[in-house]
Write a protein that holds these residues in place. Structure first.
Motif, PDB file in Angstrom:
ATOM      1  N   HIS A  78       3.906  -5.408   3.692  1.00 47.76           N
ATOM      2  CA  HIS A  78       2.835  -6.075   2.963  1.00 47.76           C
ATOM      3  C   HIS A  78       3.304  -7.421   2.411  1.00 47.76           C
ATOM      4  CE1 HIS A  78      -0.334  -2.999   3.009  1.00 47.76           C
ATOM      5  NE2 HIS A  78       0.667  -2.143   3.098  1.00 47.76           N
TER       6      HIS A  78
ATOM      7  N   GLU B 266      -7.234   0.074   4.031  1.00 48.25           N
ATOM      8  CA  GLU B 266      -5.940   0.743   3.849  1.00 48.25           C
ATOM      9  C   GLU B 266      -5.619   0.930   2.372  1.00 48.25           C
ATOM     10  OE1 GLU B 266      -1.705   1.025   3.212  1.00 48.25           O
ATOM     11  OE2 GLU B 266      -2.474  -1.029   3.399  1.00 48.25           O
TER      12      GLU B 266
ATOM     13  N   HIS C   4      -1.640  -0.164   9.763  1.00 45.96           N
ATOM     14  CA  HIS C   4      -0.729  -1.281   9.531  1.00 45.96           C
ATOM     15  C   HIS C   4      -0.560  -2.130  10.788  1.00 45.96           C
ATOM     16  CE1 HIS C   4       0.162   1.139   5.985  1.00 45.96           C
ATOM     17  NE2 HIS C   4       0.668   0.045   5.452  1.00 45.96           N
TER      18      HIS C   4
ATOM     19  N   ASP D 204       7.426  -0.087   3.631  1.00 52.28           N
ATOM     20  CA  ASP D 204       5.987  -0.337   3.551  1.00 52.28           C
ATOM     21  C   ASP D 204       5.701  -1.583   2.709  1.00 52.28           C
ATOM     22  OD1 ASP D 204       3.116   0.867   3.882  1.00 52.28           O
ATOM     23  OD2 ASP D 204       3.299   0.402   1.753  1.00 52.28           O
TER      24      ASP D 204
END
Length: 241
Positions: free
Chosen positions: A153, A223, A201, A149
């Protein structure tokens, strides 16, 4: 012919220097010399501390390294802080994860907008590969899922092509990682979100790829706000329903 190594040099009386630095640090913290004040000269300090001027000089260097004093050429040594200044990674390590996420939101929302304006084909490929990696890690160990994750990002931030933003995110990453791992230990986010947050995402990646800065910023904000809500719900004393 073998070269003669340089001399080792004298051993410094470091315990004495540390004691002198501790005494000066304590006096500054007590307010004996406020911020902006000029410290007494080396000779005066040496006499008060019962040490040599070289020891005082080394102690002042230690305080300068801690951000408490600064020497001004020809003017003396001045107090710049009453407490040692922590470096940025140290402050992040002890910061509340909720505080870190508030700042993370400021950084990443703007990064998403810039990424939509500046992304290259290589950036889009990297983001889509990171999204695939996150999907692959969704059913695995929690720490691996968190790493995937964060990697996604990071790919979005990198696409903004702003080295300062990239450096900020790199500094945040360890605190973000630990905060997410702690959150997973408290609540199974992946089970609570049937798609493991994949839709949000994927929308972020597609907004950046499409060059839609407004949508990219909006999706990134939503998010991260959702994660902040989960963190706030797990704080001691938070209301439960």
């Amino acid at each position: 012919m073998t070269a003669t190594p340089p001399p080792l040099g004298p051993v410094r009386p470091s315990p004495l220097v540390e004691q002198a630095a501790d005494r000066l640090r304590a006096r500054i913290a007590e307010g004996a010399w406020p911020v902006g004040a000029r410290l007494p000269g080396e000779t005066t300090l040496a006499k008060e501390l019962g040490v040599g001027r070289s020891t005082v000089r080394e102690a002042l260097r230690a305080l300068a390294g801690a951000g408490m004093v600064r020497a001004r050429q020809g003017a003396g040594v001045f107090v710049t802080a009453l407490r040692p200044v922590e470096d940025w990674p140290a402050r992040l390590r002890r910061a509340a994860v909720g505080d870190v996420y508030e700042v993370r939101t400021l950084v990443e929302v703007q990064a998403a907008r810039l990424a939509a304006q500046r992304r290259t084909d290589e950036d889009v490929a990297a983001m889509r590969a990171a999204l695939d990696g996150r999907r692959a890690a969704a059913g695995g160990p929690g720490d691996a899922f968190v790493d995937a994750d964060v990697a996604l990002h990071a790919a979005v931030v990198a696409a903004a092509h702003n080295p300062v933003l990239t450096d900020l995110f790199t500094q945040f990453a360890p605190a973000l990682r630990q905060g997410l791992i702690d959150l997973l230990a408290l609540v199974d986010v992946r089970r609570a979100e049937h798609d493991h947050g994949d839709a949000a995402h994927a929308e972020l990646v597609e907004a950046v790829a499409a060059g839609d800065a407004e949508r990219a910023g909006r999706v990134a904000h939503a998010e991260l706000a959702a994660i902040q809500e989960k963190l706030a719900a797990r704080r001691p004393g938070a209301a439960t329903g």
